[in-house]
Enzyme design. Structure first.
Site, short mmCIF file in Angstrom:
data_model
loop_
_atom_site.label_atom_id
_atom_site.label_comp_id
_atom_site.label_asym_id
_atom_site.label_seq_id
_atom_site.Cartn_x
_atom_site.Cartn_y
_atom_site.Cartn_z
N CYS A 32 12.39 -5.65 -19.24
CA CYS A 32 12.82 -4.92 -18.21
C CYS A 32 11.81 -3.69 -17.92
CB CYS A 32 14.32 -4.52 -17.98
SG CYS A 32 14.66 -2.99 -19.30
N CYS A 84 11.17 -1.13 -20.47
CA CYS A 84 10.26 -1.50 -21.48
C CYS A 84 8.96 -0.75 -21.07
CB CYS A 84 10.32 -2.90 -21.63
SG CYS A 84 11.96 -3.72 -22.31
N ASP A 107 -15.04 -0.70 14.38
CA ASP A 107 -16.63 -0.38 14.59
C ASP A 107 -17.15 -1.45 15.49
OD1 ASP A 107 -18.80 1.45 14.67
OD2 ASP A 107 -19.44 -0.32 13.15
N ASP A 160 -18.34 -1.87 8.54
CA ASP A 160 -18.94 -2.92 7.54
C ASP A 160 -19.17 -2.62 6.07
OD1 ASP A 160 -20.70 -0.82 7.74
OD2 ASP A 160 -22.28 -1.47 8.76
N ASP A 164 -20.05 2.76 7.83
CA ASP A 164 -18.72 3.13 8.01
C ASP A 164 -17.87 3.83 6.77
OD1 ASP A 164 -19.31 2.41 10.87
OD2 ASP A 164 -18.61 0.63 10.08
#
Length: 725
Positions: free
Chosen positions: A3, A6, A409, A608, A612
């Site tokens: 779980c 752990c 863009d 790109d 950017d």
């Protein structure tokens, strides 16, 4: 691990051993650890995990498409389950027969001894993992599901053993403890099999790696293991074979299946000097390839690594579940004790009180809470990977679901990003060839797409380039340098004006072409205007369809560009974008994104990944349009590996269905525990008219419900893998 507690115990052990940061994923059972190798070694970290009661080994790249650890766990669960079923079925049959008054001529002493002998191997072999886990969870001060199962089954077993051997001849509950363990083991087995399914996307990527490669050594073809490849080697790939390296085609032509990168099924034609990538498939030609990247340096290996990191990351929505899981087990133990003493006081029936206590301990399921988020993240990122969409982490996957504005863009996103020169116009007695020589020679130092278009145009006109001195690139403006002794500047009209170069003789040409949506690049020589280039970039044919799809999803698309307003508006109108930010330099794009965020919008930036990158980093979600470039992979929170704009709406769709699955999982996990723990405690017992199973939920039924709760969560997450997009 059984779980979320752990996972937290392992994280604490790693940090205590010297790790600066540790992130353990319960669903994938992997840990991402940051540590200073000058003060902490890997073996120390592994030892710390083992000391905490868990197995550990270094993560390694696999050449086979299977997770050995996951299959080992599944095999161990299956072995224990078979024992539980083989011994449990006769035990339950015998007990049920006696409950219905069918003693079968077996005296009580023989009946009790048979039940004891059948249940004891189940109690100490099938339940061994739970006892071991319970011990370490208490030692680590992190009580987990193992403790609940161990306590519940042990109470029933010990009570029955004491009752039988003390000669009390009371009701025995050996079958209860045995079936609790067997049913929970069924759940764990199904969960282990389902977990293997969640990692299919990574397995599919790993399986693309060929085991061997054919290389040219002294003119002869030699087959070697993939590990023996080095950069610079010449690799031969025949039709139908997987390409083993990232490299450049030296000889041959072929269609290559790059769907593992782009999600696009159409083959890509490759010829001399073009790049190819490891894991893609040569469909129909003989290729000789120069290896540039091999092994872990290939794009495929980086994608696998990033997908695994994303699958191992935590989404913000998981924090609530983690907090609840941390308090869950102590709260359940307390609730079980309160239930026991309440029933004992109210009914004076020890057996009934014990059955209620066992039912409460067994029905509680912290597993479902722990699995709710990570299994969905694994499935969602895997679905994206198969489609050529790379989510960098769980946070990106979650954030995409809340985006309101999608800022795109123009160049390379809305348009193809492959500008071409449609006209070169000399001015002020500059010769056409002179304009081309000066411009193309200077632009040879630039990586900008427009620069490449000018160079390509000049070469098509038969122009030879000459050396350049004092080259300078001014970001978002242009370039300058000395060409053949002349000071040459190339760039936007307003930048040349700022350099003191008059544009009077070109104003009409500039106006006319900008109105048509073309980009105008000016050239100045020694302080005078020499000419201009008219550059056009074709709009992506799918751009209008994508913009429409985004609008249909309730998202608002915007366009951002350094072009003039008229050129920008022409493109925007053609694709259906209403709001445009024009004349924005590359270094100003981040400012625009921040302004939109300050207005309260959740903003995605699509670019790109090269020019950017700052804007992508500023946005709530940065989506990089990549074509398998390292820059694109590093730049965005999400990467469209094939550079296909049609994948953009799928980013938001995958995010939304993944988040919906997480919320469904969490709702199921919370409601399951909130509703069934009180039922197991017996709160419905006084309500007449209800089915007996609801009024007195038997621990065996509680175990069955608990076993299926976590399986339900995993299966719900697996549905994402089959989602239609």
């Amino acid at each position: 691990m059984t779980c979320a507690n752990c996972a937290r115990a392992v994280e604490r052990a790693l940090k205590k051993a010297g790790a600066a940061e540790a992130l353990v994923n319960f669903a994938t059972e992997e840990a991402n650890v940051m540590y200073d190798d000058s003060t902490v070694d890997l073996q120390r970290l592994i030892s710390a995990v083992k000391a905490a009661g868990y197995g550990a080994e270094p993560s390694r790249s696999k050449t086979k498409g299977e997770d050995e650890n996951a299959f080992t766990v599944e095999k161990e669960h299956r072995r224990a389950l078979i024992l539980g079923i083989v011994l449990g079925l006769p035990l339950v049959s015998l007990s049920m027969a006696r409950d219905f008054g069918l003693h079968l001529g077996i005296p009580y002493s023989a009946f009790g001894l048979i039940c004891f002998l059948l249940s004891t191997p189940i109690q100490f072999f099938v339940a061994w993992d739970y006892y071991k886990g319970a011990y370490f969870s208490l030692r680590n001060l992190s009580p987990n599901m193992d403790l609940l199962v161990a306590l519940g089954s042990t109470v029933a077993y010990v009570y029955s053993t004491f009752s039988f051997f003390s000669g009390q001849k009371g009701h025995l509950y050996f079958e209860t403890s045995a079936m609790i363990l067997t049913l929970i083991k069924i759940g764990k087995y199904l969960e282990a099999k389902a977990k293997i399914g969640t990692s299919k996307a990574v397995e599919a990527l790993v399986s693309l790696r060929p085991n061997k490669a054919r290389v040219l050594i002294e003119g002869k073809e030699v087959e070697i293991q993939i590990e023996g490849l080095n950069p610079g080697m010449l690799v031969v790939v025949r039709p139908g074979e997987s390409i083993p390296v990232d490299g450049e085609v030296l000889e041959g032509e072929a269609h290559v299946d790059e769907s593992m990168l782009s999600g696009e099924s159409m083959p890509v034609f490759k010829s001399k000097a073009q790049k190819v990538f490891a894991g893609t498939t040569n469909l129909d030609g003989l290729l000789k390839i120069k290896a540039l990247e091999v092994g872990e340096g290939t794009l495929l290996s980086k994608i696998i690594s990033l997908v695994k990191e994303a699958q191992g990351s935590r989404a913000p929505i998981q924090r609530l579940a983690d907090k609840v899981a941390g308090l869950f087990v102590p709260a359940v133990v307390l609730a079980a004790l309160i239930t026991f003493f309440s029933w004992l006081i109210l009914t004076s029936q020890v057996e009934q009180a014990i059955m209620r206590l066992v039912a409460v301990l067994v029905i509680a399921c912290p597993c479902a809470l722990g699995l709710a988020t990570p299994t969905a993240i694994v499935a969602g990122t895997g679905l994206g990977a198969r489609l050529g969409i790379l989510f960098k982490d769980g946070e990106a996957l979650e954030k995409a679901s809340s985006i309101q504005l999608v800022v795109m863009d123009k160049t390379g996103t809305v348009t193809k990003g492959r500008p071409r020169v449609i006209s070169a116009i000399p001015i002020n007695n500059t010769g056409r060839d002179e304009l081309l020589v000066l411009s193309a020679s200077l632009e040879a130092g630039s990586e900008h797409p427009v620069a490449k278009a000018i160079i390509q145009y000049a070469r098509e006109m038969g122009v030879e380039l000459i050396p350049v001195q004092e080259f300078r690139s001014i970001r978002a403006e242009g370039v300058s340098g000395l060409v053949h002794g002349k000071r040459v500047v190339i760039g936007r009209p307003r930048w040349l004006e700022s350099q003191g170069i008059p544009l009077d003789r070109a104003l009409e040409e500039i106006r006319k072409n900008e109105e048509k949506g073309h980009t105008v690049v000016m050239v100045g020589t020694d302080g005078s205007l020499s000419g201009l280039f008219i550059v056009s970039d074709e709009i992506r044919p799918e751009a209008k369809e994508v913009v429409g799809a985004l609008k249909a999803m309730g998202l608002k698309p915007l366009m951002l560009t350094g072009d003039n307003e008229k050129a920008a508006q022409r493109v925007a109108q053609e694709v259906g974008i209403a709001e445009v930010y024009s004349r924005v330099r590359a270094d100003e794009k981040g400012t625009v994104i921040n302004e939109l965020r300050k207005k309260g919008f959740k903003v995605a930036m699509v670019g790109d990944g090269i020019n950017d990158a700052p804007a992508l980093a500023q946005a709530d979600l940065g989506v990089a349009m990549g074509s398998g470039t390292d820059v694109a992979i590093q730049a965005g929170h999400v990467v469209l590996l094939g550079g296909d704009l049609r994948q953009l709406p799928k980013v938001f769709h995958i995010s939304r269905i993944t988040l919906r699955a997480i919320k469904q999982n969490l709702l199921w996990a919370f409601l399951y525990n909130l509703l069934l723990i009180p039922v197991a405690a017996g709160v419905l017992y006084p309500v007449q008219g209800l089915p007996h199973i609801m009024r007195e939920l038997h621990p065996i039924m509680a175990a069955m419900a608990m076993a299926m709760s976590s399986v339900t969560v995993v299966l719900n997450s697996l549905r994402l893998s089959r989602s239609a997009l």
